[in-house]
Motif scaffolding. Structure first.
Motif, PDB file in Angstrom:
ATOM      1  N   TYR A   1      11.764 -15.050  74.312  1.00 35.85           N
ATOM      2  CA  TYR A   1      11.135 -15.824  73.244  1.00 35.85           C
ATOM      3  C   TYR A   1       9.618 -15.987  73.390  1.00 35.85           C
ATOM      4  CZ  TYR A   1      10.370 -19.522  69.831  1.00 35.85           C
ATOM      5  OH  TYR A   1       9.909 -20.269  68.776  1.00 35.85           O
ATOM      6  N   GLU A   2       9.158 -16.455  74.528  1.00 30.00           N
ATOM      7  CA  GLU A   2       7.719 -16.697  74.690  1.00 30.00           C
ATOM      8  C   GLU A   2       6.922 -15.400  74.604  1.00 30.00           C
ATOM      9  OE1 GLU A   2       6.271 -19.539  74.636  1.00 30.00           O
ATOM     10  OE2 GLU A   2       8.150 -20.673  74.619  1.00 30.00           O
ATOM     11  N   ASN A   3       7.430 -14.331  75.222  1.00 24.15           N
ATOM     12  CA  ASN A   3       6.759 -13.029  75.133  1.00 24.15           C
ATOM     13  C   ASN A   3       6.744 -12.518  73.698  1.00 24.15           C
ATOM     14  OD1 ASN A   3       6.077 -12.776  77.844  1.00 24.15           O
ATOM     15  ND2 ASN A   3       8.009 -11.765  78.382  1.00 24.15           N
TER      16      ASN A   3
ATOM     17  N   LYS B   1      15.022 -21.970  66.598  1.00 20.80           N
ATOM     18  CA  LYS B   1      13.571 -22.051  66.765  1.00 20.80           C
ATOM     19  C   LYS B   1      12.814 -21.896  65.442  1.00 20.80           C
ATOM     20  CE  LYS B   1      13.597 -22.486  71.253  1.00 20.80           C
ATOM     21  NZ  LYS B   1      13.103 -23.734  71.894  1.00 20.80           N
TER      22      LYS B   1
ATOM     23  N   ARG C   1       4.063 -14.290  71.724  1.00 20.64           N
ATOM     24  CA  ARG C   1       2.735 -13.743  72.058  1.00 20.64           C
ATOM     25  C   ARG C   1       2.528 -12.389  71.398  1.00 20.64           C
ATOM     26  NH1 ARG C   1       3.631 -16.534  77.069  1.00 20.64           N
ATOM     27  NH2 ARG C   1       4.822 -14.784  77.935  1.00 20.64           N
TER      28      ARG C   1
END
Length: 285
Positions: free
Chosen positions: A276-278, A28, A281
């Motif tokens: 990953y998304e948390n 990523k 953020r």
């Protein structure tokens, strides 16, 4: 990502979990300005710093059960159970080449902790110490020299052993270096609490030459458990993001079961993907 430190726990071959997490980060293009690790938490992440995805996994899958990797005969002949000439040097230079140039030129301020047997403190080495290929390996070998089964490594005439002896989770170093937030990769699940050392008398006898090693090993459970408390408080306040195994890792420090290694590596990737998304953020906050 200034002010955010990547903090990496050790744990022998449990570190393949960290390798899985970091390989997902590489996929990523998630890079931190600062990272600090000890023991396996320095050795495995070195390939993250050099941006060599899957290097750790490939190394273990191909060579972990190679007779040249480790064994009692090396302990008896060299003083270290791990065959340093093969496992560190031949692998890094020939078999699974480590990109020393990329490592030494990385923008990541990477700190590697090793336990000073004389002073009883963890010394941290960084880019100004990574002056050559040989020096990089020397520092990583020192950081990963497990107590009882490794002889001390001398750097500038100072004797060193495993960096996790007194700083199993180097969160205090990340704070000391000015980071206000920390992404921490642990290699034990949330239920784990470190137990007191059983054989204290034998440890004192074994390390009579270096009594501060024995003292640190005897107190290591307190240091570890206190570090977890610090991390959990930082997590509650929003100043730390913890990534740790979703399930209990049942693996020895010197595990040789390749199926277990593969499972743990994949768990690291899966947990990283789940977070990953948390995590993004949290970073943006």
């Amino acid at each position: 990502m200034k002010g955010i430190g990547l903090v990496l726990e050790g744990g022998g071959l449990r570190g393949i979990y960290t390798a899985g997490v970091l390989d997902f980060f590489l996929e990523k293009n998630l890079e931190f300005n600062y990272a600090v690790g000890v023991s396996a938490g320095a050795i495995y992440p070195a390939s993250y710093v050099s941006k060599q995805k899957k290097r750790n996994f490939y190394t273990q899958m191909k060579y972990l059960n190679d007779k040249r990797y480790m064994g009692v005969k090396y302990l008896l002949t060299t003083g270290s159970y791990i065959n340093i000439d093969f496992t560190y040097k031949k692998m890094a230079y020939e078999l699974v080449p480590f990109d020393f140039e990329a490592f030494m030129n990385s923008k990541i301020d990477f700190k590697v902790g090793a336990f000073n047997c004389r002073t009883g403190k963890t010394d941290y080495f960084s880019r100004e110490d990574f002056l050559s290929k040989e020096k990089v390996l020397e520092i990583l070998i020192a950081s990963g020299s497990l107590p009882y089964i490794s002889k001390e490594v001398f750097i500038e005439d100072e004797p060193y052993l495993d960096g996790g002896i007194a700083s199993p989770i180097p969160i205090k170093k990340s704070i000391e270096d000015g980071n206000s937030k920390h992404v921490v990769i642990l290699t034990q699940d949330s239920s784990y609490k470190k137990s007191p050392l059983r054989y204290r008398g034998m440890t004192k006898l074994f390390y009579k030459k270096y009594p501060k090693v024995a003292s640190a090993l005897i107190n290591r459970h307190k240091v570890y458990n206190d570090s977890i408390k610090i991390l959990e408080e930082l997590e509650k306040s929003g100043n730390a993001y913890l990534i740790r195994p979703e399930e209990k890792i049942n693996v020895a420090r010197l595990e040789t079961d390749l199926d277990k290694i593969k499972k743990i590596y994949k768990l690291g990737i899966r947990d990283a993907e789940r977070h990953y998304e948390n995590l993004l953020r949290w970073i943006k906050k």
